[in-house]
Scaffold this motif. Structure first.
Motif, PDB file in Angstrom:
ATOM      1  N   GLN A 351       1.289  -1.249  -0.470  1.00 47.18           N
ATOM      2  CA  GLN A 351       0.081  -0.073   0.190  1.00 47.18           C
ATOM      3  C   GLN A 351       0.597   1.406  -0.134  1.00 47.18           C
ATOM      4  N   ARG A 352       2.178   1.414   0.520  1.00 47.90           N
ATOM      5  CA  ARG A 352       2.563   2.146   0.491  1.00 47.90           C
ATOM      6  C   ARG A 352       3.441   2.180  -0.267  1.00 47.90           C
ATOM      7  N   LEU A 353       4.092   1.429  -1.304  1.00 42.04           N
ATOM      8  CA  LEU A 353       4.081   1.412  -2.731  1.00 42.04           C
ATOM      9  C   LEU A 353       3.804   2.088  -3.266  1.00 42.04           C
ATOM     10  N   GLN A 354       2.909   1.232  -3.605  1.00 42.62           N
ATOM     11  CA  GLN A 354       1.699   2.210  -4.436  1.00 42.62           C
ATOM     12  C   GLN A 354       0.951   4.166  -3.987  1.00 42.62           C
ATOM     13  N   ASP A 355       0.986   4.409  -2.393  1.00 35.91           N
ATOM     14  CA  ASP A 355       1.041   5.737  -2.090  1.00 35.91           C
ATOM     15  C   ASP A 355       1.980   6.384  -2.783  1.00 35.91           C
ATOM     16  N   ALA A 356       3.456   6.053  -2.846  1.00 37.36           N
ATOM     17  CA  ALA A 356       4.563   7.049  -2.993  1.00 37.36           C
ATOM     18  C   ALA A 356       4.637   6.989  -4.617  1.00 37.36           C
ATOM     19  N   SER A 357       3.789   6.222  -5.068  1.00 32.33           N
ATOM     20  CA  SER A 357       4.322   5.641  -6.792  1.00 32.33           C
ATOM     21  C   SER A 357       3.186   6.440  -7.317  1.00 32.33           C
ATOM     22  N   GLN A 358       1.768   7.289  -6.857  1.00 26.46           N
ATOM     23  CA  GLN A 358       1.196   8.251  -7.152  1.00 26.46           C
ATOM     24  C   GLN A 358       1.401   9.936  -6.320  1.00 26.46           C
ATOM     25  N   ALA A 366      11.456  10.843  -8.402  1.00 22.39           N
ATOM     26  CA  ALA A 366      11.627   8.965  -8.448  1.00 22.39           C
ATOM     27  C   ALA A 366      11.565   8.832  -7.402  1.00 22.39           C
ATOM     28  N   LEU A 367      11.240   7.778  -7.411  1.00 21.16           N
ATOM     29  CA  LEU A 367      11.358   6.853  -6.102  1.00 21.16           C
ATOM     30  C   LEU A 367      11.975   5.730  -5.967  1.00 21.16           C
ATOM     31  N   ALA A 368      12.599   4.899  -5.305  1.00 24.39           N
ATOM     32  CA  ALA A 368      13.363   4.126  -5.089  1.00 24.39           C
ATOM     33  C   ALA A 368      13.230   3.072  -4.172  1.00 24.39           C
ATOM     34  N   LEU A 369      13.427   1.253  -4.797  1.00 22.31           N
ATOM     35  CA  LEU A 369      12.940   0.659  -4.104  1.00 22.31           C
ATOM     36  C   LEU A 369      14.589   0.081  -3.578  1.00 22.31           C
ATOM     37  N   LEU A 370      14.735  -0.379  -2.417  1.00 25.41           N
ATOM     38  CA  LEU A 370      16.061  -1.015  -1.991  1.00 25.41           C
ATOM     39  C   LEU A 370      15.521  -2.116  -1.438  1.00 25.41           C
ATOM     40  N   HIS A 371      15.731  -3.450  -2.049  1.00 20.83           N
ATOM     41  CA  HIS A 371      15.559  -4.544  -1.859  1.00 20.83           C
ATOM     42  C   HIS A 371      17.140  -5.403  -0.739  1.00 20.83           C
ATOM     43  N   ILE A 372      16.771  -5.358   0.371  1.00 23.48           N
ATOM     44  CA  ILE A 372      17.472  -6.446   1.850  1.00 23.48           C
ATOM     45  C   ILE A 372      17.400  -7.605   1.647  1.00 23.48           C
ATOM     46  N   ARG A 408      11.312   7.679   4.162  1.00 26.50           N
ATOM     47  CA  ARG A 408      12.423   6.510   3.113  1.00 26.50           C
ATOM     48  C   ARG A 408      11.394   5.577   4.749  1.00 26.50           C
ATOM     49  N   SER A 409      10.342   4.502   4.286  1.00 24.79           N
ATOM     50  CA  SER A 409      10.050   3.458   4.762  1.00 24.79           C
ATOM     51  C   SER A 409      10.132   2.469   4.684  1.00 24.79           C
ATOM     52  N   LEU A 410      10.255   1.083   5.804  1.00 24.25           N
ATOM     53  CA  LEU A 410      10.553   0.144   6.392  1.00 24.25           C
ATOM     54  C   LEU A 410      10.005  -1.092   6.421  1.00 24.25           C
ATOM     55  N   ALA A 411      10.408  -2.190   5.263  1.00 27.28           N
ATOM     56  CA  ALA A 411       9.389  -3.375   5.651  1.00 27.28           C
ATOM     57  C   ALA A 411       9.398  -4.387   6.070  1.00 27.28           C
ATOM     58  N   GLY A 414       8.914 -10.965   4.424  1.00 25.41           N
ATOM     59  CA  GLY A 414       9.040 -11.749   5.216  1.00 25.41           C
ATOM     60  C   GLY A 414      10.626 -12.752   5.073  1.00 25.41           C
ATOM     61  N   GLY A 415      11.085 -13.942   6.154  1.00 24.25           N
ATOM     62  CA  GLY A 415      11.980 -14.584   5.826  1.00 24.25           C
ATOM     63  C   GLY A 415      12.924 -13.720   6.197  1.00 24.25           C
ATOM     64  N   ASN A 416      13.940 -13.745   5.316  1.00 35.00           N
ATOM     65  CA  ASN A 416      15.469 -12.742   5.586  1.00 35.00           C
ATOM     66  C   ASN A 416      15.128 -11.305   4.837  1.00 35.00           C
ATOM     67  N   GLU A 417      14.127 -11.442   4.202  1.00 28.62           N
ATOM     68  CA  GLU A 417      13.723  -9.782   3.275  1.00 28.62           C
ATOM     69  C   GLU A 417      13.340  -8.504   3.535  1.00 28.62           C
ATOM     70  N   PHE A 418      13.780  -7.474   3.578  1.00 31.10           N
ATOM     71  CA  PHE A 418      13.443  -5.795   3.653  1.00 31.10           C
ATOM     72  C   PHE A 418      13.299  -5.556   2.545  1.00 31.10           C
ATOM     73  N   VAL A 419      12.983  -4.244   2.701  1.00 31.40           N
ATOM     74  CA  VAL A 419      12.430  -3.515   1.121  1.00 31.40           C
ATOM     75  C   VAL A 419      11.982  -2.685   2.117  1.00 31.40           C
ATOM     76  N   MET A 420      13.259  -1.386   1.516  1.00 32.34           N
ATOM     77  CA  MET A 420      12.950  -0.070   2.661  1.00 32.34           C
ATOM     78  C   MET A 420      12.512   1.573   0.615  1.00 32.34           C
ATOM     79  N   VAL A 421      11.133   1.676   0.993  1.00 28.65           N
ATOM     80  CA  VAL A 421      11.071   2.602   0.156  1.00 28.65           C
ATOM     81  C   VAL A 421      11.210   4.294  -0.029  1.00 28.65           C
ATOM     82  N   VAL A 422      12.224   4.059  -1.076  1.00 28.96           N
ATOM     83  CA  VAL A 422      12.215   5.445  -0.543  1.00 28.96           C
ATOM     84  C   VAL A 422      11.636   6.670  -1.691  1.00 28.96           C
TER      85      VAL A 422
END
Ligand code: C2E
Ligand code: CA
Ligand code: CA
Length: 771
Positions: A351-358, A366-372, A408-411, A414-422
């Motif tokens: 949802q946050r990603l959707q909001d951020a993209s809008q 620009a919008l960036a995604l860090l898949h950690i 910058r929001s973090l989520a 699952g597992g060992n995966e995190f993601v940051m929306v910038v």
């Protein structure tokens, strides 16, 4: 949480009933007085009637002997009698009462309308009335007896009892029975009793209903307030008291606060709706006796005055929503957050990603995604248990949280995966610096359960902007960049480029399972490729190269499965398998009289685990291969990002007598200066340098420089991927020590190399393999 509508409706009827009950009681009081009056009148009339009857009989006796004057008197008496009977009957009809007259001494009963009451004919009625007892409801019999005896004994002023009696149809009817002894003898014994009976079945039912309604009022699990048409509280139930803390009698204070809340909503509108639709509801705030406020769901129901449309009362129901709201909030939180780390979960992230993209579409930023993704997390879980794994994830979550901000929001996915929306991404180097910082922070040792653990992560970055920003594409590309970072050996970040392939995770997972099984079942085998010495013109060694015989797909290239094994922690198992096979094979060749150096590729992932030294010792001992006949190949890029500890391990292995080769030289940073620090014996020049070794070519110049400098560092030079005689000749001229490539031989199973090795490779240099 659902609220049924049935109860409130029953409750509103019940309020109506309460009101009816009050009216009824009023009416009954009046009736009681009337009945008592009528009874007195009846008694008077009956006595008079009997007196008249006596007079008539005596007159009749006189008649036979008397004159016409006497017959006139008689006529008068008759007339009086008739008038009094008529008056009596009229009184009875008006009241719905039936009259009984009991001659106690002779046990004779006169009863008007008994047939009507009990559905009997006059004869049957006479029999029944002579002895009522068998017809009375067994539960009421004692009450009837008691009432009668007390009155007969003059212990009560009148006889009065309500009981059930069986109707001729078989059903029970309720009777109200009243009476009074109207004459007694000198001893006080009753001679005659006069009374009335009437059917009160309907009234009893009504009363029962009212009782039921009043019980519902008190036992309802909703708070109920009965209000007047102006919404002022008249009465409340027990739940109201419990919910608000206001005792009965002081509910007005609650009412005042509520009234103000309703005023704010608009009293006119509320009353309008109550009049129109009969009900109104809203969520409002109530105030408790303790002073605190609470959310409540209020429903108002209109009660109209009898026979009119006018609003007489309003019944209000409410339930305290505090707990409901709390549960709702908790559920909402749980549905959108990860329990382990407390971070937003995949659903909130989307949802946050959707909001951020809008938003990005509007602001054109620009919008960036860090898949950690943590490196080798599976291995960590396996070695230290999931409890430690969970603790590590919590720590990682906290460390990553330091980077969050409104942009910058973090989520946790699952597992060992995190993601940051910038959002509001500025220059690219800002992103790069962020990624570097994240990696640095995650590299700090984690201390848990007495262990000091070293972690690293890989980051895939994707960037998008504009109105047509596609969040799915953004996610997929960040995933591909992450794959790439993993492929590079982890502990690094990658920014997505168009040429990175998008890989569906499912295929990879399936492959991982298959590789796991393949390793167990011996489907991973070493092939060997000869290394040819240009000084002695002999094959002096072989490189062991892993091959996976997939049951369905046939032989799979290491290019496809080595990075997978590294990511999934399977690399240690794979390395050991190849190391054992190679050493055992080397010893077998040695025993057969062929002394060959066997080279095994090592992965830095495996080296970092720190048990490589013990493993090498054990395998050398088990196989019986002399240490100097084992060579370990490590790629240049892996050595470059190696820590002190890694270099120490290499030095320790080398101290055993094992040879160390720097693989793929020239593909990384190619720092010869750095090579000075690396404890190595030889250098393998990558095949990309030898495409064109003709005179004056650039490749030739570089290769020559590498060879010269390597010799300066006391390193032997082996060139890989030699496919032509020209390449071989040129390399020989440059002073290269050895070559490896299809020209000499392709990698093959040990058995297939036997003949080549027995010849020592002599005569091979002239003919390319397969020619
Ligand atoms: P590498 O260590 O650089 O191995 C040499 C690669 O070049 C081998 O590919 C070999 O088959 C190929 N090659 C040999 N001669 C020629 C030639 O004349 N022309 C060309 N074009 N190629 C030639 P392979 O076997 O597919 O292995 C690929 C990579 O997989 C290896 O590169 C190595 O990095 C990795 N690998 C293979 N086996 C193992 C292993 O047991 N452990 C680890 N950690 N990595 C391994
Ligand atoms: Ca190699
Ligand atoms: Ca190589």
């Amino acid at each position: 949480m659902s609220m049924t509508n049935d109860l409130p409706l029953a409750d509103s009827q019940q309020a109506l009933m309460r009101e009816q009950l009050q009216q009824l009681l009023q009416v009954r009081k009046q009736q009681d007085q009337e009945i008592q009056e009528q009874q007195r009148e009846l008694a008077r009339l009956r006595t008079r009637e009997q007196t008249l009857q006596l007079q008539v009989s005596s007159l009749q006796a006189h008649l036979e002997h008397s004159s016409s004057e006497q017959s006139q008197t008689l006529q008068l008496a008759y007339d009086k009698l008739r008038t009094s009977e008529e008056r009596l009957q009229r009184a009875l009809d008006a009241s719905g009462l039936l009259l009984w007259d009991w001659d106690v001494q002779n046990n004779q009963v006169y009863h008007s309308g008994a047939d009507m009451l009990l559905g009997l004919d006059a004869v049957q009625a006479g029999r029944v009335l002579a002895d009522l007892r068998p017809w009375v409801h067994p539960d009421d019999l004692s009450a009837v007896r008691e009432a009668m005896t007390t009155h007969l004994r003059q212990q009560s002023s009148d006889y009065r009892v309500e009981y059930r009696i069986r109707h001729a149809d078989g059903h029970w009817i309720w009777i109200e029975d009243r009476g009074q002894v109207i004459s007694r003898n000198a001893a006080g014994r009753a001679l005659r009793m006069l009374g009335t009976r009437r059917d009160i079945t309907e009234r009893r039912q009504h009363e029962e209903n009212l009782q039921l309604a009043s019980m519902v009022f008190e036992t309802s699990n909703e708070a109920i307030m009965v209000m007047d048409a102006d919404l002022h509280i008249l009465t409340v139930n027990q739940v109201f008291v419990r919910s608000t803390g206001y005792a009965k009698g002081s509910e007005q204070q609650f009412g005042e606060h509520l009234y103000r809340a309703l005023q704010q909503i608009g009293l006119e509108e509320i009353q309008h709706e109550l009049n129109d639709k009969g009900s109104w509801h809203a969520d409002v705030t109530g105030k408790r006796y303790s002073g605190g406020t609470f959310p409540l769901r209020l429903r108002l129901h209109a009660v109209r005055a009898h026979g009119s449309d006018e609003l007489a009362y309003v019944v209000g129901f409410f339930s305290d929503l505090t707990q409901f709201r709390e549960t709702q909030q908790r559920l909402e939180y749980l549905a959108r957050h990860d329990e382990l780390t407390g971070l937003p979960n995949r659903s909130l992230f989307r949802q946050r990603l959707q909001d951020a993209s809008q938003q990005a579409g509007v602001t054109e930023e620009a919008l960036a995604l860090l898949h950690i993704d943590l490196d080798r997390f599976k291995l960590l879980n396996e070695c230290f248990g999931t409890e430690t794994g969970d603790e590590v994830l919590r720590i990682v979550g906290r460390r990553l949280q330091r980077f969050t901000s409104p942009q910058r929001s973090l989520a946790r996915l699952g597992g060992n995966e995190f993601v940051m929306v910038v959002t509001e991404v500025g220059a690219q180097d800002e992103l790069e610096a962020l990624a570097e910082n994240v990696l640095r922070v995650l590299r700090a040792p984690v201390v848990t359960a007495g262990e000091e653990l070293l972690l690293s992560a890989s980051i895939g970055i994707s960037v998008g902007s504009g109105d047509d920003l596609d969040v799915h594409a953004l996610l997929n590309t960040a995933g591909s960049a992450l794959e790439r970072a993993k492929y590079m050996g982890g502990n690094t970040w990658q920014l997505y480029r168009k040429d990175m392939l998008v890989d569906g995770g499912g295929v990879r997972l399936q492959l991982e399972q298959q590789l796991r099984r393949g390793l167990k079942e011996g489907h991973v085998q070493a092939h060997y490729q000869p290394k040819f010495c240009l000084k002695s013109n002999r094959v002096y060694g072989v490189e062991a190269l892993a091959r996976w015989y997939h049951p369905e797909r046939g032989m799979i290239s290491p290019v496809e499965f080595i990075s997978l094994a590294e990511e999934t922690g399977l690399i240690a198992e794979l390395s050991e398998i190849i190391l054992r096979q190679a050493c055992t094979q080397g010893k077998a060749w040695l025993d057969a009289g062929i002394e060959l150096q066997v080279a095994v590729n090592l992965s830095v992932q495996h080296l970092r685990q720190g048990n490589v030294l013990q493993l090498v010792c054990a395998v050398l001992e088990d196989s019986g291969l002399p240490a100097h006949l084992l060579e370990l190949e490590l790629t240049e890029s892996q050595l470059l990002d190696g820590s002190e500890r890694l270099l120490d391990t290499i030095a320790d292995v080398r101290a055993l007598g094992v040879q160390i080769a720097v693989d793929d030289f020239g593909t990384g940073y190619s720092s010869l200066g750095y090579l000075k620090q690396v404890p190595a014996d030889s250098l393998k020049v990558d095949r990309s340098f030898i495409h064109d070794l003709s005179d004056n070519s650039q490749d030739a110049a570089i290769t020559q420089a590498i060879i010269t400098m390597a010799h300066g560092l006391n390193l032997k030079v082996v060139t890989e991927g030699v496919e032509t005689q020209e390449q071989l000749d040129a390399l020989r001229a440059m002073g290269c020590d050895a070559v490896q490539g299809y020209l000499i031989a392709s990698p093959a199973p040990a058995a297939e190399l036997q003949s080549v090795l027995l010849q020592g490779g002599n005569g091979l240099t002239g003919k390319p393999k397969g020619a």
